[in-house]
Design an enzyme around this catalytic site. Structure first.
Site: not given
Length: 251
Positions: A71, A111, A242
């Site tokens: 990420k 997220d 999400q």
């Protein structure tokens, strides 16, 4: 009957992916909507160096989800990053646009949207401080969300500067932080018999224990907090929230 041509491919990259439900979730959505030209796959990459070769091998790839451990390290490989994702410092969604014979990679973070929507209904005035376990990409989205909600964050790690250590968590720390969030992968499938090292005897009915993990649905972390009367919640609503935001961006 000939197999439908897959014009739009979507994917999730990470390592490991055994715990992920993304492939099933997205393909069920495509089937429900009779989007026969769409397919979602899962691809474990050994390292972020495999990312561009993977893209090159999939010319019909239109977007992908990003999970542990990529990420943060994926950001330098992107052409554009959404301002919110830039502020968070982590990307969990990449939109791939075709332009002039090439491609543009755009990074987003969904997220924080899923986490916020899932947590908000549980909050009471006493939940002013949060104990956040973990310092990875997922934790950065959680911090952004908690800042938006006006909740003070104390981060916990083994040794990272600016955090407290697990051995520093005592009854006083637990009594001051009535929201405890697991943003580590500890306890996720298949290692379901593990949990973060916190003093579970200090949980109370005033506490919220939130685990970003959704596989299994009740981690050992949540089970032990629940035994002390804490309100518990897993990461499933965060995941679906999400994903809904990702769908809005990609489809």
């Amino acid at each position: 009957m000939p197999r439908p041509l897959i014009n739009r491919l979507f994917s999730i990259i990470g390592n490991p992916l055994a715990q992920s439900y993304s492939k099933t979730y997205w393909n069920e959505k495509f089937a429900e909507r009779k989007m026969t030209d769409c397919l979602y796959e899962a691809r474990e990459l050994k390292s972020i160096q495999d990312f561009i070769p993977y893209l090159d091998s999939k010319p019909n790839l239109r977007g992908l989800s990003v999970t542990i451990p990529f990420k943060e390290v994926i950001i330098p490989l992107l052409d554009e990053v959404d301002p919110v994702a830039q502020e968070i410092g982590a990307v969990n969604l990449v939109k791939i646009e075709k332009r002039e014979g090439g491609r543009i990679l755009k990074g987003f973070n969904t997220d924080w949207v899923g986490f916020t929507e899932s947590l908000k209904p549980l909050l009471k005035p006493c939940h002013k401080k949060a104990l956040l376990l973990g310092t990875g990409g997922a934790s950065k989205a959680v911090i952004y969300s908690l800042n938006k909600l006006g909740i003070e964050v104390t981060q916990v790690s083994r040794s990272k500067p600016g955090t407290i250590r697990y051995e520093d968590i005592d009854e006083k720390v637990m009594s001051e932080h009535l929201l405890v969030i697991n943003a580590t992968p500890v306890g996720s499938f298949p290692a379901v018999n593990k949990c973060p090292d916190v003093p579970y005897q200090c949980f109370t009915p005033e506490h919220i224990a939130f685990d970003l993990i959704y596989n299994p649905i009740r981690t050992l972390f949540l089970q032990q907090a629940e035994l002390k009367g804490a309100t518990i919640k897993n990461g499933w609503e965060m995941f679906t929230g999400q994903a809904a935001e990702a769908w809005r961006i990609l489809i």
